[in-house]
Motif scaffolding. Structure first.
Motif, PDB file in Angstrom:
ATOM      1  N   GLY A  49      37.408  42.034  43.458  1.00 30.04           N
ATOM      2  CA  GLY A  49      37.449  42.829  44.849  1.00 30.04           C
ATOM      3  C   GLY A  49      37.812  41.996  46.158  1.00 30.04           C
ATOM      4  N   GLY A  50      38.211  42.701  46.970  1.00 28.65           N
ATOM      5  CA  GLY A  50      38.712  41.940  48.397  1.00 28.65           C
ATOM      6  C   GLY A  50      39.666  42.642  48.803  1.00 28.65           C
ATOM      7  N   GLY A  51      40.531  41.726  49.362  1.00 24.58           N
ATOM      8  CA  GLY A  51      41.710  42.241  50.216  1.00 24.58           C
ATOM      9  C   GLY A  51      41.746  42.468  51.707  1.00 24.58           C
ATOM     10  N   GLU A  85      29.542  34.469  38.657  1.00 27.20           N
ATOM     11  CA  GLU A  85      28.737  35.239  39.577  1.00 27.20           C
ATOM     12  C   GLU A  85      28.356  36.684  38.950  1.00 27.20           C
ATOM     13  N   PRO A  86      29.333  37.594  38.824  1.00 25.29           N
ATOM     14  CA  PRO A  86      28.948  39.013  38.593  1.00 25.29           C
ATOM     15  C   PRO A  86      28.138  39.085  37.062  1.00 25.29           C
ATOM     16  N   LEU A  87      28.386  38.034  36.100  1.00 20.97           N
ATOM     17  CA  LEU A  87      27.999  38.041  34.792  1.00 20.97           C
ATOM     18  C   LEU A  87      26.397  37.555  35.084  1.00 20.97           C
ATOM     19  N   GLY A  90      25.149  40.596  38.105  1.00 19.39           N
ATOM     20  CA  GLY A  90      25.349  41.959  38.241  1.00 19.39           C
ATOM     21  C   GLY A  90      25.885  42.789  39.315  1.00 19.39           C
ATOM     22  N   LYS A  91      26.292  42.010  40.399  1.00 19.17           N
ATOM     23  CA  LYS A  91      27.003  42.279  41.579  1.00 19.17           C
ATOM     24  C   LYS A  91      27.945  41.332  42.092  1.00 19.17           C
ATOM     25  N   ILE A  92      28.719  41.569  42.987  1.00 19.31           N
ATOM     26  CA  ILE A  92      29.729  40.838  43.539  1.00 19.31           C
ATOM     27  C   ILE A  92      29.649  41.135  45.131  1.00 19.31           C
ATOM     28  N   THR A  93      29.916  40.015  45.864  1.00 17.32           N
ATOM     29  CA  THR A  93      29.945  40.119  47.385  1.00 17.32           C
ATOM     30  C   THR A  93      31.196  39.545  47.732  1.00 17.32           C
ATOM     31  N   VAL A  94      31.801  40.451  48.744  1.00 19.55           N
ATOM     32  CA  VAL A  94      32.901  39.976  49.095  1.00 19.55           C
ATOM     33  C   VAL A  94      32.922  39.721  50.682  1.00 19.55           C
ATOM     34  N   THR A 102      28.925  44.159  49.571  1.00 23.07           N
ATOM     35  CA  THR A 102      28.292  43.915  47.983  1.00 23.07           C
ATOM     36  C   THR A 102      28.840  44.918  47.175  1.00 23.07           C
ATOM     37  N   TYR A 103      29.227  44.856  46.055  1.00 17.32           N
ATOM     38  CA  TYR A 103      29.481  45.743  45.174  1.00 17.32           C
ATOM     39  C   TYR A 103      28.748  45.623  43.976  1.00 17.32           C
TER      40      TYR A 103
END
Length: 275
Positions: A49-51, A85-87, A90-94, A102-103
């Protein structure tokens, strides 16, 4: 083989797909578990994610579903490393200059790859043509810390014609799904009133409470930790897998055979260390 999405899960997944602009008037609610299979040329931004205007990546679009990476070792190493990180959480911060988003990204990761560039390392009928250096460079894309987070490591050998053409009736996907559903129900009852729902979400505190081992099982795990030089993370993951194997058999206790099977799934840890 997964149980259906619950209403709460469906709403979570729908929100993510809505943000990504993937919903339509004919499909306003995502009712099936996502299955995402990006090509190996994908960038790390597209994956996590990002952009310029942050959008959810494939790890979030696979939330409550499956992220499948075919030919996993053809992906760039930095792309694979972004999965750590997501593994783990369970979430990812952009993070961007103007905002941080955070998704959610709780998914089942499935990787498939050849054992070497030519694909015949360990084959019983064809000789591998790769050099040691080529194999080492190829496998180096899958780092130890990432491999540590992969609970089930299964090698698929060449099948004989008799096995491929066999008409023997095997367990159907529907039968497997029913076993998974029953195991999920056991876990739902176990964690009733807690903040988690699945064995894979157990922290060390929950592991001590729900995954205690008997004497023989503990001795086997201790010996394996020493001989395979497994990490603390691998230890915790073995306990989670053993607890799940016991649930699939509807066993209240984790028996020595459950631990043995869970340890068997860590076989690639040792083989990759050799390179």
């Amino acid at each position: 083989m997964f149980p259906p999405l619950s209403l709460d899960e469906a709403i979570e997944v729908t929100k993510i797909h809505s943000v990504a602009g993937l919903l339509s008037e004919k499909r306003p609610l995502v009712s099936q578990r996502p299955f995402r299979a990006p090509h190996h040329t994908i960038s790390d931004v597209a994956l996590i994610g990002g952009g310029q205007w942050p959008r959810p990546g494939e790890v979030s679009l696979a939330h409550h579903g499956v992220l499948f990476l075919d030919e996993a070792l053809e992906f760039r190493r930095n792309v694979l490393e972004a999965l750590r990180e997501p593994l783990e959480v369970g979430k990812i911060t952009v993070a961007r200059a103007s905002t941080t988003i955070t998704y959610p990204a709780s998914f089942t990761l499935a990787l498939a790859c050849n054992p070497c560039p030519c694909g015949y390392l360990g084959d019983t009928k064809k000789t591998c043509t790769c050099s040691y250096r080529q194999i080492a460079r190829y496998r180096a894309k899958l780092s130890g810390p990432l491999l540590d987070r992969i609970d089930l490591q299964v090698e698929i050998p060449r099948l004989d014609f008799s096995e491929i053409a066999s008409e023997k009736k095997e367990e159907s996907s529907q039968e497997v799904r029913e076993r998974v559903k029953r195991a999920r129900e056991i876990q739902a009852e176990r964690f009733r009133g807690e903040k988690i729902r699945l064995n894979g979400q157990m922290s060390a505190r929950y592991l001590r409470r729900f995954s205690s081992l008997g004497g023989e099982a503990k001795k086997l795990l201790e010996a394996s930790m020493e001989s395979l030089a497994l990490s603390a993370r691998a230890y915790h993951r073995i306990l989670k897998v053993a607890r799940t194997i016991a649930d699939l058999e509807q066993s209240e206790t984790i028996r020595v055979e459950h631990v043995a099977e869970a340890i068997h799934y860590r076989s690639l840890d040792r083989k990759y260390e050799e390179f």
